[in-house]
Design an enzyme around this catalytic site. Structure first.
Site, PDB file in Angstrom:
ATOM      1  N   SER A  98      -9.506   1.692   3.479  1.00 28.76           N
ATOM      2  CA  SER A  98      -8.602   2.658   2.472  1.00 28.76           C
ATOM      3  C   SER A  98      -7.601   1.646   1.634  1.00 28.76           C
ATOM      4  CB  SER A  98      -7.684   3.599   3.359  1.00 28.76           C
ATOM      5  OG  SER A  98      -6.880   3.028   4.273  1.00 28.76           O
ATOM      6  N   SER A 153      -9.995  -0.564   7.355  1.00 32.21           N
ATOM      7  CA  SER A 153      -9.377  -0.438   6.296  1.00 32.21           C
ATOM      8  C   SER A 153      -8.379  -1.540   5.613  1.00 32.21           C
ATOM      9  CB  SER A 153      -8.242   0.647   6.303  1.00 32.21           C
ATOM     10  OG  SER A 153      -8.982   2.042   6.423  1.00 32.21           O
ATOM     11  N   LYS A 173       0.845  -1.161  -0.120  1.00 29.78           N
ATOM     12  CA  LYS A 173       0.168  -0.021  -0.123  1.00 29.78           C
ATOM     13  C   LYS A 173       0.875   1.270   0.079  1.00 29.78           C
ATOM     14  CE  LYS A 173      -3.825   1.938   2.814  1.00 29.78           C
ATOM     15  NZ  LYS A 173      -4.694   1.439   3.985  1.00 29.78           N
TER      16      LYS A 173
END
Length: 524
Positions: free
Chosen positions: A195, A219, A115
């Site tokens: 996210s 997330s 990420k």
């Protein structure tokens, strides 16, 4: 973990996958071709390592296959921001170690996506924001150092909800100014949740073997559930947060995501430095993964959450029936204190974000602090193309400092009530885990409206710092739904073992079809 224990673990996991059968056996998507009889969608890390050991597979060929899939598939889903220019060199180094019998562990030669809020010294780390799109960080995050030392191939960086969904009051998950909008591979006009949107979508599309996500509350597990993959939020502190763009040190953690629980567990063993849980280790997971009766005698509390809709509730009913048929006892529960947790969490996070983002920005080139970041967004129209608001930034700037007694009382109450909500529920019913729906069916992506994602299941474990694990449970039409398992502090290994048994019994994974739209119900 020592080299002998790593070898024993890998062997045990290979044996376990052969005994139990691959959890996704029979699912084919056209993602085959990395090797003879080989399906990227369903192959596990132990199976890859067995092929590398016998010489029928190289890390270089595996890495090339994933790079080709990114080039071919990612234009439809926009999950990968960039690939590493050194990926093939990393793979070649792994192949040399394999040839000389000097492998570094089960992740040696395995491609991993990160990420883009995880610092990498050789690639930009942006948190999705143009404010950080200049020079890369000076050093790798600690978790990246551990991955490199384990021989993993850092394949590239994934898109995310900008600033991990902590900027605007009505954000759109999976959108960032740097990467645009990530789409759900199952239905392209539906949202991937956030996210860790790019990490979840990339795994669903078989663009990497594993990926790293981060979570403050939901997330990791929501993108895992909504993209039909596995995601583990570790116990707080098990994985170093050094070099990860923060929201709150009191709740933030990075964690592994994969297409199966075995790969998720192996990745956690590396991220945690071999400390898969204070009350268990990866050997315990391997022993559990090799059992065909892993649910017999287990007690699971089902937290239904009817607010997620009747279709999701029907998935949970089918899940409970299958778990009971496998020998588990399933009792319905409602963890207490949820309204109070919902009332207190956000104000506490505002204060913590101001403290922690200022400290992080001090390590980077760009805005020096939160006030500078707010001004940057006001003066850069590209930061406003999906949604213009930065209300959370502005509220955090005005929030009481973390030295304020009222804030301290709030965080203390949050920690106490969140832990009690899980501990008391598990003790009252003598449970091994609590299970709840991870997510509703994916809503349509709409910048004007923003997300429709009030999903309470992740909050107790997130606020408590306890582990949670999402595994595929079923679908509502075309749209995946996960089941979220949670347990007590540092019970990560036991939770992963239980998750492997649940995954095998439900056998709910299926490949995405990249449909442009669907009539399947979803939050819209």
């Amino acid at each position: 973990m020592g080299k002998r224990s790593i070898a024993a673990l890998t062997a045990a996991l290979v044996a376990g996958s052969l005994l139990m059968g691959a959890p996704h056996a029979g699912a084919r998507t056209g993602a085959q071709g990395a090797g003879p009889g080989f399906d990227l969608d369903t192959v596990t890390i132990p199976e890859l390592q067995a092929r590398m050991a016998e010489g029928s597979l190289t890390s270089a060929s595996l890495t090339r296959t994933y790079l080709r899939r990114i080039e071919k598939v990612d234009p439809r889903i926009h999950a990968v921001l960039r690939t590493s220019p050194t990926a093939l060199r990393q793979a070649a180094a792994s192949d040399a170690r394999h040839r000389h019998g000097k492998t570094l562990g089960p992740l040696d030669g395995i491609p991993v996506l990160l990420k883009d809020n995880v610092d990498t010294r050789d690639m930009p780390t942006t948190a999705g924001s143009l404010a950080l799109a200049g020079s890369p960080p000076d050093a790798d995050a600690e978790l990246v150092t551990r991955l490199r030392r384990a021989g993993a191939v850092i394949l590239g960086k994934t898109n995310l909800s900008e600033w991990a969904n902590f900027r605007g009051a009505k954000p759109t998950s999976g959108w960032s100014a740097v990467g645009g909008q990530t789409n759900n591979p199952y239905v392209l006009d539906r949202n991937p949740c956030g996210s860790s949107a790019g990490s979840g979508a990339a795994l669903a599309a078989s663009l990497s073997q594993v990926a790293i996500g981060t979570e403050t509350d939901g997330s990791i597990v929501c993108p895992a559930g909504m993209n039909g993959v596995v995601g583990h939020k570790p116990s707080l502190g098990l994985v170093s947060q050094s070099g990860v763009v923060p929201i709150s040190a009191e709740q933030d953690t990075a964690g592994p995501m994969a297409r199966n629980v075995t790969d998720t567990a192996l990745t956690l063993s590396v991220l945690s430095g071999g400390r898969a849980g204070a009350r268990g280790d990866m050997k315990g997971f391997a022993d559990g993964a090799a059992r065909t009766d892993g649910l017999r005698g287990k007690r699971i509390g089902l937290w239904r959450l009817p607010s997620l809709g009747s279709d999701v509730d029907a998935v949970m009913t089918r899940t409970a029936r299958k778990l009971r048929a496998a020998g588990a006892t399933v009792v319905e529960v409602t963890p207490p204190y949820q309204d109070r947790l919902a009332e207190l969490e956000f104000p506490a996070l505002l204060s913590e974000f101001h403290r922690d983002i200022d400290a992080y920005l001090g390590t980077r080139t760009g805005p020096a602090d939160l006030a500078g970041l707010i001004e940057f967004n006001r003066s850069h129209p590209a930061e406003q193309t999906c949604f213009a608001g930065q209300e959370l930034f502005e509220q955090a700037l005005a929030a009481p400092p973390t030295t304020d007694p009222k804030y301290r009382a709030m965080r203390a109450e949050l920690k106490d009530l969140s832990r009690r909500s899980i501990d008391e529920t598990m003790a009252a019913h003598d449970l091994d885990a609590i299970a709840s729906p991870t997510n509703p069916p994916a809503w349509t992506t709409d910048c004007a409206r923003g997300d429709n994602d009030v999903i309470p299941s992740s909050t107790p474990a997130a606020v408590a710092g306890y582990p949670s694990l999402s595994v595929p449970a079923g679908s509502v039409g075309e749209l995946p739904v996960g089941v979220l398992l949670m347990a007590g502090d540092h019970q990560d290994t036991a939770l992963l073992s239980l998750g492997a048994a649940v995954e095998h019994r439900l056998n709910a994974w299926r490949a995405p079809r990249y449909l442009p739209t669907t009539d399947s119900p979803g939050h819209s």
